[in-house]
Each structure stands twice: as C-alpha cells, then as structure tokens.
Design a protein around this motif. Structure first.
Motif, PDB file in Angstrom:
ATOM      1  N   GLY A 183       0.801  -1.211   0.000  1.00  0.00           N
ATOM      2  CA  GLY A 183       0.000   0.000   0.000  1.00  0.00           C
ATOM      3  C   GLY A 183       0.834   1.260   0.000  1.00  0.00           C
ATOM      4  N   ALA A 184       0.149   2.379   0.024  1.00  0.00           N
ATOM      5  CA  ALA A 184       0.816   3.681  -0.039  1.00  0.00           C
ATOM      6  C   ALA A 184       1.467   4.067   1.289  1.00  0.00           C
ATOM      7  CB  ALA A 184      -0.183   4.747  -0.470  1.00  0.00           C
ATOM      8  N   LEU A 185       0.938   3.570   2.412  1.00  0.00           N
ATOM      9  CA  LEU A 185       1.509   3.873   3.725  1.00  0.00           C
ATOM     10  C   LEU A 185       2.898   3.256   3.826  1.00  0.00           C
ATOM     11  CD1 LEU A 185       1.063   4.952   6.635  1.00  0.00           C
ATOM     12  CD2 LEU A 185       0.174   2.695   7.195  1.00  0.00           C
ATOM     13  N   ARG A 186       3.853   4.014   4.281  1.00  0.00           N
ATOM     14  CA  ARG A 186       5.221   3.505   4.392  1.00  0.00           C
ATOM     15  C   ARG A 186       5.665   3.507   5.839  1.00  0.00           C
ATOM     16  NH1 ARG A 186       4.133   1.584   0.052  1.00  0.00           N
ATOM     17  NH2 ARG A 186       4.715   2.546  -1.900  1.00  0.00           N
ATOM     18  N   PRO A 187       6.194   2.422   6.364  1.00  0.00           N
ATOM     19  CA  PRO A 187       6.176   1.093   5.766  1.00  0.00           C
ATOM     20  C   PRO A 187       4.822   0.426   5.975  1.00  0.00           C
ATOM     21  CG  PRO A 187       7.331   1.000   7.864  1.00  0.00           C
ATOM     22  CD  PRO A 187       6.949   2.451   7.630  1.00  0.00           C
ATOM     23  N   THR A 188       4.403  -0.348   5.003  1.00  0.00           N
ATOM     24  CA  THR A 188       3.126  -1.063   5.095  1.00  0.00           C
ATOM     25  C   THR A 188       3.307  -2.350   5.893  1.00  0.00           C
ATOM     26  OG1 THR A 188       2.411  -0.153   2.987  1.00  0.00           O
ATOM     27  CG2 THR A 188       1.252  -2.100   3.767  1.00  0.00           C
ATOM     28  N   THR A 189       4.331  -3.127   5.579  1.00  0.00           N
ATOM     29  CA  THR A 189       4.603  -4.378   6.282  1.00  0.00           C
ATOM     30  C   THR A 189       5.497  -4.068   7.467  1.00  0.00           C
ATOM     31  OG1 THR A 189       4.507  -5.539   4.165  1.00  0.00           O
ATOM     32  CG2 THR A 189       5.439  -6.741   6.028  1.00  0.00           C
ATOM     33  N   ARG A 190       4.972  -4.312   8.665  1.00  0.00           N
ATOM     34  CA  ARG A 190       5.720  -3.962   9.868  1.00  0.00           C
ATOM     35  C   ARG A 190       6.265  -5.168  10.621  1.00  0.00           C
ATOM     36  NH1 ARG A 190       4.867   1.448  10.966  1.00  0.00           N
ATOM     37  NH2 ARG A 190       3.236   2.397   9.707  1.00  0.00           N
ATOM     38  N   THR A 191       5.893  -6.375  10.182  1.00  0.00           N
ATOM     39  CA  THR A 191       6.408  -7.589  10.809  1.00  0.00           C
ATOM     40  C   THR A 191       6.871  -8.546   9.711  1.00  0.00           C
ATOM     41  OG1 THR A 191       4.210  -8.590  10.818  1.00  0.00           O
ATOM     42  CG2 THR A 191       4.867  -7.408  12.813  1.00  0.00           C
ATOM     43  N   PRO A 192       7.782  -9.471  10.031  1.00  0.00           N
ATOM     44  CA  PRO A 192       8.243 -10.426   9.020  1.00  0.00           C
ATOM     45  C   PRO A 192       7.083 -11.274   8.492  1.00  0.00           C
ATOM     46  CG  PRO A 192       9.616 -10.524  10.981  1.00  0.00           C
ATOM     47  CD  PRO A 192       8.440  -9.666  11.316  1.00  0.00           C
ATOM     48  N   VAL A 193       7.195 -11.688   7.248  1.00  0.00           N
ATOM     49  CA  VAL A 193       6.195 -12.547   6.614  1.00  0.00           C
ATOM     50  C   VAL A 193       6.898 -13.808   6.160  1.00  0.00           C
ATOM     51  CG1 VAL A 193       4.603 -12.772   4.662  1.00  0.00           C
ATOM     52  CG2 VAL A 193       4.831 -10.574   5.840  1.00  0.00           C
ATOM     53  N   LEU A 194       6.344 -14.963   6.507  1.00  0.00           N
ATOM     54  CA  LEU A 194       6.865 -16.244   6.044  1.00  0.00           C
ATOM     55  C   LEU A 194       5.819 -16.849   5.130  1.00  0.00           C
ATOM     56  CD1 LEU A 194       8.929 -18.589   6.178  1.00  0.00           C
ATOM     57  CD2 LEU A 194       7.631 -19.457   8.124  1.00  0.00           C
ATOM     58  N   TRP A 195       6.197 -17.089   3.882  1.00  0.00           N
ATOM     59  CA  TRP A 195       5.277 -17.697   2.923  1.00  0.00           C
ATOM     60  C   TRP A 195       5.919 -18.948   2.355  1.00  0.00           C
ATOM     61  CZ3 TRP A 195       6.124 -18.172  -2.469  1.00  0.00           C
ATOM     62  CH2 TRP A 195       5.066 -18.760  -3.149  1.00  0.00           C
ATOM     63  N   SER A 196       5.145 -19.991   2.208  1.00  0.00           N
ATOM     64  CA  SER A 196       5.605 -21.235   1.604  1.00  0.00           C
ATOM     65  C   SER A 196       4.605 -21.660   0.545  1.00  0.00           C
ATOM     66  CB  SER A 196       5.727 -22.323   2.676  1.00  0.00           C
ATOM     67  OG  SER A 196       6.087 -23.546   2.076  1.00  0.00           O
ATOM     68  N   SER A 197       5.117 -22.103  -0.595  1.00  0.00           N
ATOM     69  CA  SER A 197       4.232 -22.551  -1.669  1.00  0.00           C
ATOM     70  C   SER A 197       3.589 -23.886  -1.331  1.00  0.00           C
ATOM     71  CB  SER A 197       5.005 -22.662  -2.982  1.00  0.00           C
ATOM     72  OG  SER A 197       6.040 -23.619  -2.860  1.00  0.00           O
ATOM     73  N   HIS A 198       4.134 -24.577  -0.371  1.00  0.00           N
ATOM     74  CA  HIS A 198       3.603 -25.856   0.107  1.00  0.00           C
ATOM     75  C   HIS A 198       3.428 -25.742   1.618  1.00  0.00           C
ATOM     76  CE1 HIS A 198       4.641 -27.158  -3.850  1.00  0.00           C
ATOM     77  NE2 HIS A 198       5.925 -27.214  -3.611  1.00  0.00           N
ATOM     78  N   VAL A 199       2.983 -26.811   2.233  1.00  0.00           N
ATOM     79  CA  VAL A 199       2.937 -26.820   3.702  1.00  0.00           C
ATOM     80  C   VAL A 199       4.369 -26.634   4.179  1.00  0.00           C
ATOM     81  CG1 VAL A 199       2.454 -28.230   5.729  1.00  0.00           C
ATOM     82  CG2 VAL A 199       0.938 -28.335   3.747  1.00  0.00           C
ATOM     83  N   PRO A 200       4.622 -25.622   5.008  1.00  0.00           N
ATOM     84  CA  PRO A 200       6.001 -25.381   5.443  1.00  0.00           C
ATOM     85  C   PRO A 200       6.585 -26.618   6.118  1.00  0.00           C
ATOM     86  CG  PRO A 200       4.593 -23.555   6.093  1.00  0.00           C
ATOM     87  CD  PRO A 200       3.697 -24.650   5.570  1.00  0.00           C
ATOM     88  N   PRO A 201       7.793 -27.012   5.712  1.00  0.00           N
ATOM     89  CA  PRO A 201       8.418 -28.186   6.318  1.00  0.00           C
ATOM     90  C   PRO A 201       8.818 -27.915   7.755  1.00  0.00           C
ATOM     91  CG  PRO A 201       9.920 -27.102   4.810  1.00  0.00           C
ATOM     92  CD  PRO A 201       8.608 -26.398   4.696  1.00  0.00           C
TER      93      PRO A 201
END
Length: 127
Positions: free
Chosen positions: A95-113
């Motif tokens: 988004g336009a608000l800076r910073p928008t993401t204020r915490t780490p993001v963990l994404w996995s394309s599969h179920v995280p091992p």
C-alpha cells in the motif's frame, strides 16, 4: 522440483549444485587468508568459512532442504508486491503507507516443512 534445481537449474548428477566446487574453493581460500592483524576481519573470516562449510554446502546437497529466500530492500521498493505475485494471492499487504509491512512474513508454496519451525518461532510467525 528441488530447491537446488530451482536455484541454479543445472544440478550436477552427483547430488551437488554447480555452485558447490566454487564455494568449496572459496572456503579453502578464506581458510588460508591471514587477517590476524585485524581481529574483526579474522573473526569474520572464520565465521564465513564455518557458514560455507557447515550450512551452505550441506544444504546444497540436500534435495529435501527447503529453499529459504529473504526479500530485502528499501521501503516502497515492491517487496510485498513481489511476494504476492509469486504466491498468486495477497500474503503481505502492499500500500501507499510507508512502511506497510511492519512484521516479518513467512510464505511457503507448500505446507512449510518442519525445518522452518525454528524460523517461525524465532520471529513469532503464526502457522
């Protein structure tokens, strides 16, 4: 597809990445580099050799190891947009608000091992 194959698309037949020989050579060269006049440099050299030999090289030869990628950059550079495009869904608000993401993001394309459990605990990330 294994993380190694995703990384360099040219896996060697013996379970090694194309990056393995140069990384071994780098560790050997660093191992023989004399930085004794700089305590900070010497400590950094020792840690670099340890990380290459104990972390990077074993992961390159393990087809089951998850590929972990950190997306870093300045505020507003499109990190969340990139992750959302790779995920095909909104996993990190952009988004336009800076910073928008204020915490780490963990994404996995599969179920995280299970190997990522330590990462989730360290950064307080939800399942």
């Amino acid at each position: 597809m294994s993380p190694r194959a995703v990384c360099d698309n040219l896996p060697m037949s013996d379970g090694q990445s194309m990056a393995t020989p140069p990384l071994r050579a780098l560790a050997d060269d660093l191992d023989h580099l004399d930085l004794s006049l700089s305590p900070v440099g010497e400590a950094s050299r020792i840690e670099a050799v340890r990380l290459i030999r104990d972390v990077v090289l074993p992961r390159l030869s393990d087809d089951t190891a998850p590929l972990v990628v950190a997306v870093v950059g300045p505020t507003g550079s499109g990190k969340s947009t990139l992750i959302n495009a790779m995920a095909g869904a909104i996993v990190s608000n952009a988004g336009a608000l800076r910073p928008t993401t204020r915490t780490p993001v963990l994404w996995s394309s599969h179920v995280p091992p299970p190997a990522l459990d330590a990462v989730r605990r360290r950064y307080g990330l939800a399942d």
